[in-house]
Scaffold this motif. Structure first.
Motif, PDB file in Angstrom:
ATOM      1  N   ARG A 168      31.479  -6.110  22.429  1.00  0.00           N
ATOM      2  CA  ARG A 168      32.186  -7.387  22.607  1.00  0.00           C
ATOM      3  C   ARG A 168      31.831  -8.372  21.483  1.00  0.00           C
ATOM      4  NH1 ARG A 168      30.214  -8.461  27.164  1.00  0.00           N
ATOM      5  NH2 ARG A 168      31.618  -7.083  28.322  1.00  0.00           N
ATOM      6  N   ALA A 169      30.555  -8.410  21.102  1.00  0.00           N
ATOM      7  CA  ALA A 169      30.157  -9.289  19.997  1.00  0.00           C
ATOM      8  C   ALA A 169      30.817  -8.864  18.693  1.00  0.00           C
ATOM      9  CB  ALA A 169      28.638  -9.266  19.852  1.00  0.00           C
ATOM     10  N   LEU A 170      30.921  -7.544  18.503  1.00  0.00           N
ATOM     11  CA  LEU A 170      31.604  -7.054  17.304  1.00  0.00           C
ATOM     12  C   LEU A 170      33.061  -7.488  17.297  1.00  0.00           C
ATOM     13  CD1 LEU A 170      31.685  -5.275  14.757  1.00  0.00           C
ATOM     14  CD2 LEU A 170      32.188  -3.329  16.246  1.00  0.00           C
ATOM     15  N   LEU A 171      33.731  -7.423  18.442  1.00  0.00           N
ATOM     16  CA  LEU A 171      35.137  -7.834  18.527  1.00  0.00           C
ATOM     17  C   LEU A 171      35.300  -9.318  18.226  1.00  0.00           C
ATOM     18  CD1 LEU A 171      38.074  -7.189  19.223  1.00  0.00           C
ATOM     19  CD2 LEU A 171      37.517  -7.611  21.631  1.00  0.00           C
ATOM     20  N   VAL A 172      34.403 -10.133  18.815  1.00  0.00           N
ATOM     21  CA  VAL A 172      34.470 -11.578  18.560  1.00  0.00           C
ATOM     22  C   VAL A 172      34.206 -11.876  17.089  1.00  0.00           C
ATOM     23  CG1 VAL A 172      33.387 -13.802  19.074  1.00  0.00           C
ATOM     24  CG2 VAL A 172      33.852 -12.185  20.911  1.00  0.00           C
ATOM     25  N   GLY A 173      33.227 -11.185  16.512  1.00  0.00           N
ATOM     26  CA  GLY A 173      32.920 -11.411  15.099  1.00  0.00           C
ATOM     27  C   GLY A 173      34.066 -11.025  14.184  1.00  0.00           C
ATOM     28  N   LEU A 174      34.711  -9.895  14.479  1.00  0.00           N
ATOM     29  CA  LEU A 174      35.847  -9.475  13.654  1.00  0.00           C
ATOM     30  C   LEU A 174      37.015 -10.452  13.789  1.00  0.00           C
ATOM     31  CD1 LEU A 174      35.789  -5.604  14.223  1.00  0.00           C
ATOM     32  CD2 LEU A 174      35.046  -6.866  12.201  1.00  0.00           C
ATOM     33  N   THR A 175      37.235 -10.945  15.020  1.00  0.00           N
ATOM     34  CA  THR A 175      38.322 -11.920  15.218  1.00  0.00           C
ATOM     35  C   THR A 175      38.047 -13.207  14.443  1.00  0.00           C
ATOM     36  OG1 THR A 175      38.738 -11.003  17.424  1.00  0.00           O
ATOM     37  CG2 THR A 175      39.634 -13.189  16.947  1.00  0.00           C
ATOM     38  N   ALA A 176      36.799 -13.688  14.541  1.00  0.00           N
ATOM     39  CA  ALA A 176      36.443 -14.908  13.809  1.00  0.00           C
ATOM     40  C   ALA A 176      36.558 -14.694  12.306  1.00  0.00           C
ATOM     41  CB  ALA A 176      35.028 -15.342  14.183  1.00  0.00           C
ATOM     42  N   ALA A 177      36.108 -13.519  11.835  1.00  0.00           N
ATOM     43  CA  ALA A 177      36.203 -13.236  10.402  1.00  0.00           C
ATOM     44  C   ALA A 177      37.654 -13.187   9.947  1.00  0.00           C
ATOM     45  CB  ALA A 177      35.511 -11.911  10.093  1.00  0.00           C
ATOM     46  N   THR A 178      38.537 -12.642  10.798  1.00  0.00           N
ATOM     47  CA  THR A 178      39.960 -12.608  10.462  1.00  0.00           C
ATOM     48  C   THR A 178      40.533 -14.020  10.336  1.00  0.00           C
ATOM     49  OG1 THR A 178      40.225 -10.477  11.582  1.00  0.00           O
ATOM     50  CG2 THR A 178      42.215 -11.784  11.211  1.00  0.00           C
ATOM     51  N   ALA A 179      40.183 -14.879  11.311  1.00  0.00           N
ATOM     52  CA  ALA A 179      40.686 -16.256  11.276  1.00  0.00           C
ATOM     53  C   ALA A 179      40.182 -16.991  10.035  1.00  0.00           C
ATOM     54  CB  ALA A 179      40.272 -16.999  12.539  1.00  0.00           C
ATOM     55  N   VAL A 180      38.876 -16.831   9.732  1.00  0.00           N
ATOM     56  CA  VAL A 180      38.314 -17.508   8.557  1.00  0.00           C
ATOM     57  C   VAL A 180      38.959 -16.981   7.280  1.00  0.00           C
ATOM     58  CG1 VAL A 180      36.208 -17.826   7.210  1.00  0.00           C
ATOM     59  CG2 VAL A 180      36.136 -18.032   9.696  1.00  0.00           C
ATOM     60  N   THR A 181      39.188 -15.661   7.232  1.00  0.00           N
ATOM     61  CA  THR A 181      39.817 -15.073   6.043  1.00  0.00           C
ATOM     62  C   THR A 181      41.222 -15.627   5.834  1.00  0.00           C
ATOM     63  OG1 THR A 181      38.540 -13.042   6.375  1.00  0.00           O
ATOM     64  CG2 THR A 181      40.455 -12.912   4.928  1.00  0.00           C
ATOM     65  N   VAL A 182      41.981 -15.775   6.924  1.00  0.00           N
ATOM     66  CA  VAL A 182      43.334 -16.325   6.807  1.00  0.00           C
ATOM     67  C   VAL A 182      43.286 -17.763   6.306  1.00  0.00           C
ATOM     68  CG1 VAL A 182      45.388 -16.994   8.113  1.00  0.00           C
ATOM     69  CG2 VAL A 182      44.312 -14.787   8.536  1.00  0.00           C
ATOM     70  N   LEU A 183      42.356 -18.573   6.853  1.00  0.00           N
ATOM     71  CA  LEU A 183      42.240 -19.961   6.407  1.00  0.00           C
ATOM     72  C   LEU A 183      41.858 -20.027   4.926  1.00  0.00           C
ATOM     73  CD1 LEU A 183      40.423 -21.590   9.471  1.00  0.00           C
ATOM     74  CD2 LEU A 183      42.840 -21.741   8.846  1.00  0.00           C
ATOM     75  N   ILE A 184      40.934 -19.149   4.524  1.00  0.00           N
ATOM     76  CA  ILE A 184      40.552 -19.122   3.103  1.00  0.00           C
ATOM     77  C   ILE A 184      41.741 -18.703   2.241  1.00  0.00           C
ATOM     78  CG2 ILE A 184      39.099 -17.950   1.415  1.00  0.00           C
ATOM     79  CD1 ILE A 184      36.907 -17.826   3.528  1.00  0.00           C
ATOM     80  N   GLY A 185      42.509 -17.712   2.742  1.00  0.00           N
ATOM     81  CA  GLY A 185      43.693 -17.284   1.992  1.00  0.00           C
ATOM     82  C   GLY A 185      44.711 -18.404   1.835  1.00  0.00           C
ATOM     83  N   VAL A 186      44.927 -19.173   2.911  1.00  0.00           N
ATOM     84  CA  VAL A 186      45.863 -20.302   2.836  1.00  0.00           C
ATOM     85  C   VAL A 186      45.346 -21.356   1.861  1.00  0.00           C
ATOM     86  CG1 VAL A 186      46.842 -22.214   4.147  1.00  0.00           C
ATOM     87  CG2 VAL A 186      46.816 -19.925   5.137  1.00  0.00           C
ATOM     88  N   ALA A 187      44.023 -21.646   1.928  1.00  0.00           N
ATOM     89  CA  ALA A 187      43.451 -22.639   1.014  1.00  0.00           C
ATOM     90  C   ALA A 187      43.563 -22.180  -0.436  1.00  0.00           C
ATOM     91  CB  ALA A 187      41.985 -22.905   1.378  1.00  0.00           C
ATOM     92  N   VAL A 188      43.265 -20.900  -0.674  1.00  0.00           N
ATOM     93  CA  VAL A 188      43.372 -20.376  -2.037  1.00  0.00           C
ATOM     94  C   VAL A 188      44.822 -20.403  -2.508  1.00  0.00           C
ATOM     95  CG1 VAL A 188      43.107 -18.302  -3.442  1.00  0.00           C
ATOM     96  CG2 VAL A 188      41.305 -18.958  -1.852  1.00  0.00           C
TER      97      VAL A 188
END
Length: 463
Positions: A168-188
């Motif tokens: 479950r922690a792995l799933l939450v971490g991957l979801t958070a990493a996906t969201a952060v990656t998308v935000l970074i992609g939008v900012a870039v």
């Protein structure tokens, strides 16, 4: 009906996104896709590994506990709940053993009834087996193995809460990493579009300056080889346009100068005829009056064309310190042939660096426009502002429609009052002279009715 359908389709037509938004969204989508792929790969690799490690550890511990049980039984101990409870188990939650058809358990709450029949049958046939089972909402791993040389099946249960928590922690971490990656992609993406569109912004600014008549604008490529063709093409175009405008302006200036001499002769001759109008036959008086009016309009046209030609040829301002109130009063009252000017008390001694000839022309043209097209000049006011001076010219006409308030400053623009005379260059000259001073001129509604033209002149001009 067809027209209604066309109107509805036009109304519901989706708005096309701009380049900046499309690039930003594209970066965000690429970041989302990459993060989803990486998350899927990580999930597919890590989750089975966690389950395999848990299963291997449980098998090893069960084998050790089965050996201890075999040693107890070899020493003469009888199988029972106490013997199973005393086994040196590490992570196992409970232990069970089967001899024949009889089951023994270390915990009464976890009995053999929770075990699937296929699992029990596999262990009874002397096979090592594992099976996940759920008890009261909790997940356990059941590990069963036979005890060699005895008709005994040994089963231990391992709580999988820790493994579930890790997954479950792995799933939450991957979801958070996906969201952060998308935000970074939008900012870039947004930053990349700002950098990529910066040359276009400079080009847009330069094109706007050229449209306002500032033909001395040139673009710099900044050492970027990809921008060299664009900047060179733009600069060549503006240079050619500048030469063409200067040539046209010189031609218009020459023509205007050439026309002034015969025009002056015709006006003087007409004045002689008008001075002897009383001796003319009645049938000639009306044609002579019409000809005099047309000659007057022709003189205004030639003068305005000459003024426009001077502007297009780059005629520079001749600034000198001017008492604004007195200059406006002379120009306005002289054009209206009656007192129409009011100077505010705080503007009575206001002195600004201005081109006297051009400012007089601005005031005279606005007052003449009010007299010709606006039902008469209702008043001219000079006030002081935080940035300089403001000249307001009011008329008693129908006003200027909002849709026409910018177009009235175009060349040869003529409004509803065109029948009363004028050639449509007066307000265009006003706009250009005010712009040369670094000021602004706007057409507004007069609160009492009619039109109001507001000229703002800065105290600190920038040429």
């Amino acid at each position: 009906m067809a027209r209604d359908r066309g109107a509805r389709s036009a109304r519901w037509r989706p708005t096309r996104w701009g380049l900046r938004r499309r690039v930003t969204v594209s970066f965000g989508l690429v970041a989302l896709l990459l993060s989803l792929v990486m998350s899927a790969v990580t999930w597919s690799l890590v989750t089975p590994s966690l389950l395999r490690e848990g299963r291997a550890a449980a098998l090893a511990e069960t084998a050790v506990d089965a050996g201890h049980l075999d040693t107890r039984l070899a020493g003469g101990s009888s199988l029972g709940q106490r013997v199973l409870a005393d086994l040196p188990r590490t992570d196992a939650t409970a232990a069970m053993a089967r001899v024949g058809d009889r089951w023994y358990a270390s915990a009464p709450t976890l009995g053999p009834d929770i075990l699937p029949a296929a699992f029990v049958e596999a262990v009874g046939e002397q096979h090592v087996a594992t099976q996940r089972v759920e008890v009261d909402g909790a997940l356990y791993l059941a590990v069963g193995m036979p005890i060699a040389g005895r008709s005994t099946s040994f089963v231990e249960l391992y709580d999988m809460t820790g493994t579930q928590g890790a997954v479950r922690a792995l799933l939450v971490g991957l979801t958070a990493a996906t969201a952060v990656t998308v935000l970074i992609g939008v900012a870039v993406g947004r930053y990349a579009t700002q950098v990529a569109l910066r040359p276009l912004s400079r080009l847009n600014t330069a094109a706007a300056d050229v449209a306002r008549g500032r033909l001395g604008v040139r673009l710099q490529h900044g050492g970027d080889p990809d921008l060299v063709p664009l900047t060179d093409s733009f600069n060549r175009t503006v240079t050619a346009l500048d030469h063409r405008v200067v040539a046209d302006a010189r031609f218009a200036t020459d023509v205007s100068h050439e026309l002034r001499t015969p025009l002056t002769t015709m006006l003087n001759s007409m004045q002689v005829i008008l001075n002897r109008e009383a001796s003319l036959p009645a049938s000639l008086r009306e044609p002579v009056a019409l000809l005099a009016d047309e000659l007057t309009r022709f003189r205004v046209l030639v003068t305005d064309l000459l003024e426009i030609a001077r502007y297009e040829a780059g005629d520079q301002l001749v600034r000198e310190r001017v008492l604004v109130g007195d200059l406006v009063r002379r120009a306005a009252d002289g054009t209206a042939r009656r007192p129409v000017t009011t100077v505010a008390q705080d503007a009575a001694d206001l002195v600004l660096p201005l081109d006297k000839r051009r400012l007089e022309r601005v005031v005279a043209n606005l007052v003449r426009n009010a007299e010709t097209h606006g039902g008469g000049c209702a008043g001219v006011e000079v006030t002081r502002t935080a940035t300089g001076a403001r000249v307001t010219v009011d008329d008693d006409g129908p006003g200027v429609a909002p849709a026409l308030r910018e177009r009235v400053f175009d060349r040869f623009a003529r409004g509803p009052g065109a029948d009363s005379g004028g050639v449509g260059l007066g307000l265009a000259i006003v706009l250009r002279h005010v712009d040369l001073h670094g000021g602004t001129v706007l057409a507004q509604d007069r609160p009492e009715g009619g039109a109001r033209f507001v000229v703002d002149l800065p105290a600190d001009p920038t040429d």
